[in-house]
Design a protein around this motif. Structure first.
Motif, short mmCIF file in Angstrom:
data_model
loop_
_atom_site.label_atom_id
_atom_site.label_comp_id
_atom_site.label_asym_id
_atom_site.label_seq_id
_atom_site.Cartn_x
_atom_site.Cartn_y
_atom_site.Cartn_z
N ARG A 1 -2.24 -5.39 13.14
CA ARG A 1 -1.63 -6.71 12.95
C ARG A 1 -0.53 -6.91 13.99
O ARG A 1 0.19 -5.97 14.32
CB ARG A 1 -1.01 -6.70 11.54
CG ARG A 1 -0.14 -7.82 11.14
CD ARG A 1 0.38 -7.57 9.71
NE ARG A 1 1.41 -6.55 9.65
CZ ARG A 1 2.72 -6.79 9.76
NH1 ARG A 1 3.15 -8.02 9.94
NH2 ARG A 1 3.59 -5.82 9.69
N GLN B 1 0.79 7.26 7.26
CA GLN B 1 -0.38 6.45 7.63
C GLN B 1 -1.26 7.29 8.56
O GLN B 1 -2.48 7.28 8.46
CB GLN B 1 0.05 5.15 8.30
CG GLN B 1 -1.12 4.24 8.68
CD GLN B 1 -1.93 3.78 7.47
OE1 GLN B 1 -1.35 3.33 6.49
NE2 GLN B 1 -3.25 3.88 7.53
N PRO C 1 -4.69 -0.15 9.40
CA PRO C 1 -3.74 0.38 8.39
C PRO C 1 -3.50 -0.63 7.27
O PRO C 1 -3.00 -0.24 6.21
CB PRO C 1 -2.47 0.62 9.21
CG PRO C 1 -2.57 -0.28 10.42
CD PRO C 1 -4.05 -0.40 10.70
N LEU C 2 -3.83 -1.90 7.51
CA LEU C 2 -3.59 -3.00 6.57
C LEU C 2 -2.07 -3.20 6.40
O LEU C 2 -1.32 -2.23 6.57
CB LEU C 2 -4.29 -2.78 5.23
CG LEU C 2 -5.81 -2.59 5.32
CD1 LEU C 2 -6.37 -2.31 3.91
CD2 LEU C 2 -6.51 -3.80 5.93
N PRO C 3 -1.53 -4.31 6.09
CA PRO C 3 -2.24 -5.53 5.76
C PRO C 3 -2.86 -6.21 6.99
O PRO C 3 -2.31 -6.17 8.08
CB PRO C 3 -1.13 -6.42 5.19
CG PRO C 3 0.12 -5.95 5.89
CD PRO C 3 -0.06 -4.49 6.07
N ARG D 1 11.20 3.95 3.45
CA ARG D 1 10.82 3.01 4.52
C ARG D 1 12.06 2.22 4.88
O ARG D 1 12.79 1.75 3.99
CB ARG D 1 9.73 2.07 4.04
CG ARG D 1 9.53 0.90 4.98
CD ARG D 1 8.30 0.12 4.70
NE ARG D 1 7.11 0.92 5.01
CZ ARG D 1 5.88 0.42 5.02
NH1 ARG D 1 5.68 -0.84 4.74
NH2 ARG D 1 4.85 1.19 5.30
N GLN E 1 2.99 -7.62 14.78
CA GLN E 1 4.10 -7.31 13.86
C GLN E 1 5.17 -8.40 13.93
O GLN E 1 6.22 -8.24 14.56
CB GLN E 1 4.70 -5.95 14.24
CG GLN E 1 3.67 -4.82 14.29
CD GLN E 1 3.39 -4.22 12.94
OE1 GLN E 1 4.29 -3.74 12.27
NE2 GLN E 1 2.13 -4.25 12.52
N ARG F 1 4.05 0.81 14.64
CA ARG F 1 4.43 2.23 14.45
C ARG F 1 3.23 3.09 14.05
O ARG F 1 3.21 4.28 14.34
CB ARG F 1 5.53 2.33 13.39
CG ARG F 1 5.15 1.70 12.05
CD ARG F 1 6.36 1.55 11.17
NE ARG F 1 6.07 0.80 9.95
CZ ARG F 1 7.00 0.25 9.19
NH1 ARG F 1 8.28 0.35 9.53
NH2 ARG F 1 6.68 -0.40 8.10
N THR F 2 2.23 2.47 13.42
CA THR F 2 1.05 3.28 13.04
C THR F 2 0.35 3.80 14.29
O THR F 2 -0.13 4.93 14.31
CB THR F 2 0.06 2.44 12.20
OG1 THR F 2 -0.34 1.31 12.96
CG2 THR F 2 0.67 1.98 10.91
N ARG G 1 0.80 -1.23 0.00
CA ARG G 1 0.00 0.00 0.00
C ARG G 1 0.83 1.27 0.00
O ARG G 1 0.62 2.15 -0.81
CB ARG G 1 -0.84 0.08 1.29
CG ARG G 1 -2.31 -0.03 1.12
CD ARG G 1 -2.85 -0.52 2.43
NE ARG G 1 -1.99 -1.57 2.93
CZ ARG G 1 -2.06 -2.84 2.54
NH1 ARG G 1 -2.99 -3.20 1.71
NH2 ARG G 1 -1.23 -3.74 3.00
N THR G 2 1.73 1.36 0.96
CA THR G 2 2.38 2.65 1.14
C THR G 2 3.18 3.02 -0.10
O THR G 2 3.06 4.13 -0.62
CB THR G 2 3.25 2.63 2.41
OG1 THR G 2 2.44 2.23 3.50
CG2 THR G 2 3.85 3.99 2.70
N HIS H 1 5.10 6.30 11.60
CA HIS H 1 4.59 6.12 10.24
C HIS H 1 3.66 7.30 9.94
O HIS H 1 2.45 7.16 9.91
CB HIS H 1 3.84 4.79 10.16
CG HIS H 1 3.53 4.31 8.78
ND1 HIS H 1 3.55 5.13 7.67
CD2 HIS H 1 3.18 3.07 8.33
CE1 HIS H 1 3.21 4.42 6.60
NE2 HIS H 1 2.99 3.17 6.98
C1 NCD Z 1 1.61 -0.68 8.37
C2 NCD Z 1 3.11 -0.54 8.51
O1 NCD Z 1 3.85 -0.78 7.59
O2 NCD Z 1 3.50 -0.13 9.61
N1 NCD Z 1 1.22 -0.89 7.05
C3 NCD Z 1 1.02 0.20 6.25
O3 NCD Z 1 1.91 0.94 5.93
N2 NCD Z 1 -0.23 0.45 5.85
C4 NCD Z 1 1.02 -1.65 9.30
C5 NCD Z 1 1.53 -3.06 9.31
O4 NCD Z 1 2.46 -3.42 8.59
O5 NCD Z 1 0.96 -3.84 10.08
#
Ligand code: NCD
Length: 304
Positions: free
Chosen positions: A225, A132, A263-265, A101, A227, A162-163, A51-52, A129
Motif C-alpha cells: 500500500r 510481518q 501485508p494488508l491492509p 507499534r 503509506q 517498513r514491511t 491484523r497485527t 516490521h
Molecule cells: C503493514 C504495516 O503496518 O506496516 N500492515 C501490517 O502490519 N500488516 C502494512 C501497511 O500498513 O501498509
C-alpha cells in the motif's frame, strides 16, 4: 532476556527453528493450547492496526494466556506526555511480554532498554516490521517450499514501507535471491538499504517503474500500500496512490506458480477480482501470522 526489534535479531538457524515450531503449531494446535497459562501479553499500539494487534492477541489466547493493552496513543497516557521509557517500566509490572507499534522509528528499541519483559517491535514508523517478516517467511516457506533461489518483485511504496525494509533484510541471508524493485521514482527504496544491504552484500537487483515488464520473471510478487500517513504532502500522495493496480489482466503475464503476497491492509493496489486466483495468498498469509506469533511468544518466553 531477548527482544525482537529487527528480523536480524535471530540468526538464520534460529529462524529455521522458529518456523519449524510455527509449522508444528499449525499441525497440532492442541499441543500448545495451555503453554502460556497464567501469562499475559501487553499490546501497546500507538498507531492504528487491525491484523497485527489482533493476531498477537489471538496468538496469546490460543496459547491459553491473556491479553491487555491499548490501541491508540490518544487512549494511553502518551496523550498526557508520558515517555515510552516510563510506560514500559510500568507495563513490566503488569505483563510478561509486550508488542509495541509506534510511529517513531526506534521507539521499541528505546523501550527495550528500560524493559524487564521481552519487547516485540510490531512496526516502528517507516523502519522495520519484523513480525510481518516472520509471517512472510513462513508463507513463502510453506507455499513455495524454500527460501532460496527466488526472484522476488517488491512493488509499491518501497520508500516508506517498513514491511519491505524488514523483508529485504531477512531475505538477503538466503542464497540465490534476486529482487525486482518496482516503484515510481519518488517511492524508491531508501539509499541506505540499497547501499548497505543490497550492494554491499552483492545481492542481484534491478529497479523499474513497470509492473508489466517485471511480471513474467517473478516467483513472488509482494504488493504494498502507498503509506499515506508517512507523506508530508497530500497532493503527492494523491498523485502516487494509484501507481500500481494488480488486476486479472496483469496476472495473465505471471508464471503459473507465482505467488502474490501483501501485508494488508489493501487499499486498491490489488483489484478484488484477483482474490479468487489460486496464486493470491494474502489471506492465507494472515493465518500464518498467528502461528508464527505463537511460536515467537513461546521462544521469547523460553517455554519449550
Ligand atoms: C503493514 C504495516 O503496518 O506496516 N500492515 C501490517 O502490519 N500488516 C502494512 C501497511 O500498513 O501498509
Amino acid at each position: 532476556m531477548r527482544h525482537l526489534l529487527s528480523p536480524l535479531d535471530f540468526s538464520v538457524s534460529e529462524l529455521d527453528k522458529l518456523l519449524d515450531l510455527a509449522r508444528d503449531i499449525e499441525r497440532h494446535p492442541e499441543k500448545y493450547a495451555k503453554k502460556c497459562e497464567g501469562k499475559k501479553i501487553a499490546t501497546l499500539f500507538y498507531e492504528p492496526s487491525t491484523r497485527t494487534r489482533l493476531s498477537f492477541e489471538a496468538a496469546m489466547l490460543n496459547l491459553g494466556g491473556s491479553v491487555l493493552g491499548f490501541s491508540s496513543a490518544d487512549s494511553s497516557s502518551a496523550a498526557k506526555g508520558e515517555s515510552v521509557s516510563d510506560t514500559i517500566r510500568m507495563i513490566s509490572c503488569y505483563a510478561d511480554i509486550c508488542a509495541m507499534r509506534h510511529p517513531k522509528e526506534g521507539a521499541p528499541l528505546v523501550a527495550s532498554e528500560k524493559s524487564r519483559i521481552p519487547v516485540i517491535n510490531a512496526g516502528d514508523g517507516g523502519h522495520q516490521h519484523p513480525t510481518q517478516t516472520l509471517t512472510d517467511l513462513m508463507t513463502i516457506r510453506s507455499l513455495k517450499g524454500r527460501l532460496n533461489n527466488l526472484t522476488i518483485g517488491l512493488c509499491g511504496d518501497l520508500k516508506f514501507g517498513r514491511t519491505v525494509h524488514s523483508l529485504i533484510n531477512a531475505l538477503v541471508r538466503y542464497t540465490g535471491i534476486r529482487f525486482v524493485l518496482i516503484s515510481p521514482k519518488e517511492l524508491r527504496i531508501p539509499d541506505y538499504i540499497k547501499e548497505t544491504v543490497l550492494e554491499e552484500k552483492g545481492i542481484r537487483f534491478r529497479e523499474t517503474d513497470s509492473l508489466e515488464d517485471a511480471m513474467g520473471e517473478l516467483d513472488l510478487l509482494y504488493m504494498t500500500r502507498v503509506q499515506r500517513e508517512r507523506f508530508f504532502n497530500e497532493e503527492e500522495y494523491i498523485r502516487l496512490k494509484d501507481s500500481y493496480i494488480l488486476d486479472k489482466q496483469k496476472m495473465k503475464l505471471a508464471k503459473e506458480d507465482m505467488l502474490v503476497l501483501h501485508p494488508l491492509p489493501r487499499v486498491n493496489e490489488i483489484a478484488t477480482e484477483v482474490d479468487d486466483d489460486p496464486r493470491a495468498v494474502y489471506f492465507k498469509q494472515v493465518q500464518y501470522g498467528v502461528y508464527v506469533r505463537m511460536a515467537l511468544i513461546l521462544t521469547l518466553l523460553e517455554i519449550a
